[in-house]
Design an enzyme around this catalytic site. Structure first.
Site, mmCIF file in Angstrom:
data_model
loop_
_atom_site.group_PDB
_atom_site.id
_atom_site.type_symbol
_atom_site.label_atom_id
_atom_site.label_comp_id
_atom_site.label_asym_id
_atom_site.label_seq_id
_atom_site.Cartn_x
_atom_site.Cartn_y
_atom_site.Cartn_z
ATOM 1 N N ARG A 24 0.875 -1.171 0.000
ATOM 2 C CA ARG A 24 0.000 0.000 0.000
ATOM 3 C C ARG A 24 0.915 1.225 0.000
ATOM 4 N NH1 ARG A 24 -5.379 1.225 1.908
ATOM 5 N NH2 ARG A 24 -5.540 3.290 2.862
ATOM 6 N N GLN B 191 -10.080 -3.323 -3.243
ATOM 7 C CA GLN B 191 -11.361 -2.773 -2.833
ATOM 8 C C GLN B 191 -12.460 -3.189 -3.805
ATOM 9 O OE1 GLN B 191 -12.272 -0.638 -0.019
ATOM 10 N NE2 GLN B 191 -14.226 -1.410 -0.806
ATOM 11 N N HIS C 159 -7.060 0.967 -6.869
ATOM 12 C CA HIS C 159 -7.361 0.271 -5.612
ATOM 13 C C HIS C 159 -8.099 -1.033 -5.939
ATOM 14 C CE1 HIS C 159 -7.812 -0.437 -1.497
ATOM 15 N NE2 HIS C 159 -8.577 0.560 -1.119
ATOM 16 N N CYS D 84 -16.612 2.964 0.151
ATOM 17 C CA CYS D 84 -15.446 2.159 0.524
ATOM 18 C C CYS D 84 -14.865 2.532 1.880
ATOM 19 C CB CYS D 84 -14.385 2.232 -0.567
ATOM 20 S SG CYS D 84 -13.871 3.894 -1.010
ATOM 21 N N ASP E 275 -17.012 7.992 -2.658
ATOM 22 C CA ASP E 275 -15.794 7.961 -1.852
ATOM 23 C C ASP E 275 -15.523 9.391 -1.398
ATOM 24 O OD1 ASP E 275 -13.449 7.150 -0.648
ATOM 25 O OD2 ASP E 275 -12.325 6.866 -2.509
ATOM 26 N N ARG F 199 -13.693 -7.390 2.319
ATOM 27 C CA ARG F 199 -12.270 -7.223 2.024
ATOM 28 C C ARG F 199 -11.506 -8.464 2.487
ATOM 29 N NH1 ARG F 199 -10.113 -2.136 1.473
ATOM 30 N NH2 ARG F 199 -8.236 -3.298 0.924
#
Length: 302
Positions: A100, A130, A127, A261, A222, A289
């Protein structure tokens, strides 16, 4: 030959559907897959995290492996060691990497020099983990993915980029609505359209949120100010009219799913009322996740 997961398009449509279906199976029995027994998986986190870190650490543990959480400041990367040297050293110790970080380009470079699978746990460009979890959530709720319409409302960020590419690869329609000047990456749009030519997905970029959510099966949002952009708070003024609220979702499908998310800034990108109405779904996204990533790790690391 090793497989990396840096982009949704690193998998075929069939592989994505397989990972989703196996993730649903793992959700029913969390310790049924022990394919990482005896393996050590490095989790390199250059950015703070809640869901991504927890889901990967717990996932590796449940699969019998050893998760090693590594912050950027705890490695020689913080003192200027070459990425390629770091990758070659870590290849001698680890069986897989989850990364990440900020720069997608640096992640790609690391993947070249690390000789085992690398998973993108978030970059400034994409991402993909996700969206895998989100697709699992949608499949569980709707029983299908192909042919649905996903409307993303907000900033054209890494999540929006990934939705576009996923739509093109899997074959569902994606409409992204952003204020003018905040559109998704042209590179992501190009890739989405390239895949859509083969799957028949419809890809739309608009500055009109009502147009985007019209008849949508899923409305997704988001935060407007992403991690690392905290100095750009004034940009929130440009997002007036882009809040996912009750007025906006009336234009969507009757049985629309509203997704986020997380973390959420309620009252900005989503109203408190809509967030709470769909909270069970939103937190199921977060739970998934764990399951989707375990399925992905089984696919790449076993």
């Amino acid at each position: 030959m090793k497989r990396d997961f840096l982009n949704v398009s690193d998998l075929t449509k069939e592989e994505i559907l397989h990972i989703i279906e196996y993730g649903i199976k793992l959700k029913k029995d969390r310790f049924s897959d022990r394919s990482l027994k005896g393996k050590s998986i490095g989790l390199i986190f250059m950015k703070p995290s809640t869901r991504t870190r927890l889901s990967f650490e717990v996932g590796v543990y449940q699969m019998g492996g050893q998760p090693l959480y590594i912050t950027g400041s705890s490695t020689q990367l913080s003192r200027g060691e070459d990425i390629k040297d770091t990758g070659r050293v870590m290849s001698r110790y680890l069986d897989g990497l989850v990364v990440r970080t900020y720069s997608h380009r640096e992640l790609e470079e690391l993947a070249v020099y690390f000789d085992k699978p690398v998973i993108n746990a978030l970059t400034d460009y994409l991402h993909p983990c996700q969206i895998l979890a989100d697709l699992q959530t949608i499949y569980e709720r709707l029983g299908r993915i192909e042919g649905i319409k996903v409307a993303f409302v907000g900033d054209g960020n890494n999540v929006a980029n990934t939705w576009l590419i996923a739509g093109g690869v899997v074959g569902f329609n994606v409409s992204v609505a952003t204020p003018e000047g905040y559109e998704p990456s042209g590179k992501a749009v190009y890739e989405a359209l390239k895949h859509a030519d083969k799957t028949g997905a419809q890809i739309q970029i608009t500055n009109n949120p009502v147009e985007a959510v019209k008849d949508a099966d899923v409305v997704y949002t988001d935060v407007w100010v992403s991690m690392g952009q905290e100095g750009e708070k004034e940009k929130k003024k440009d997002f007036e009219g882009f809040t996912v609220d009750e007025k906006l979702i009336k234009h969507a499908s009757k049985n629309v799913l509203v997704m986020h998310c997380l973390p959420a800034h309620k009252g900005e990108e989503i109203s408190e009322e809509v967030f709470e109405e769909y909270a069970d779904l939103i937190f199921e996204q977060a739970e998934n996740r764990l399951h989707a990533q375990k399925s992905l790790m089984n696919f790449l690391f076993k």
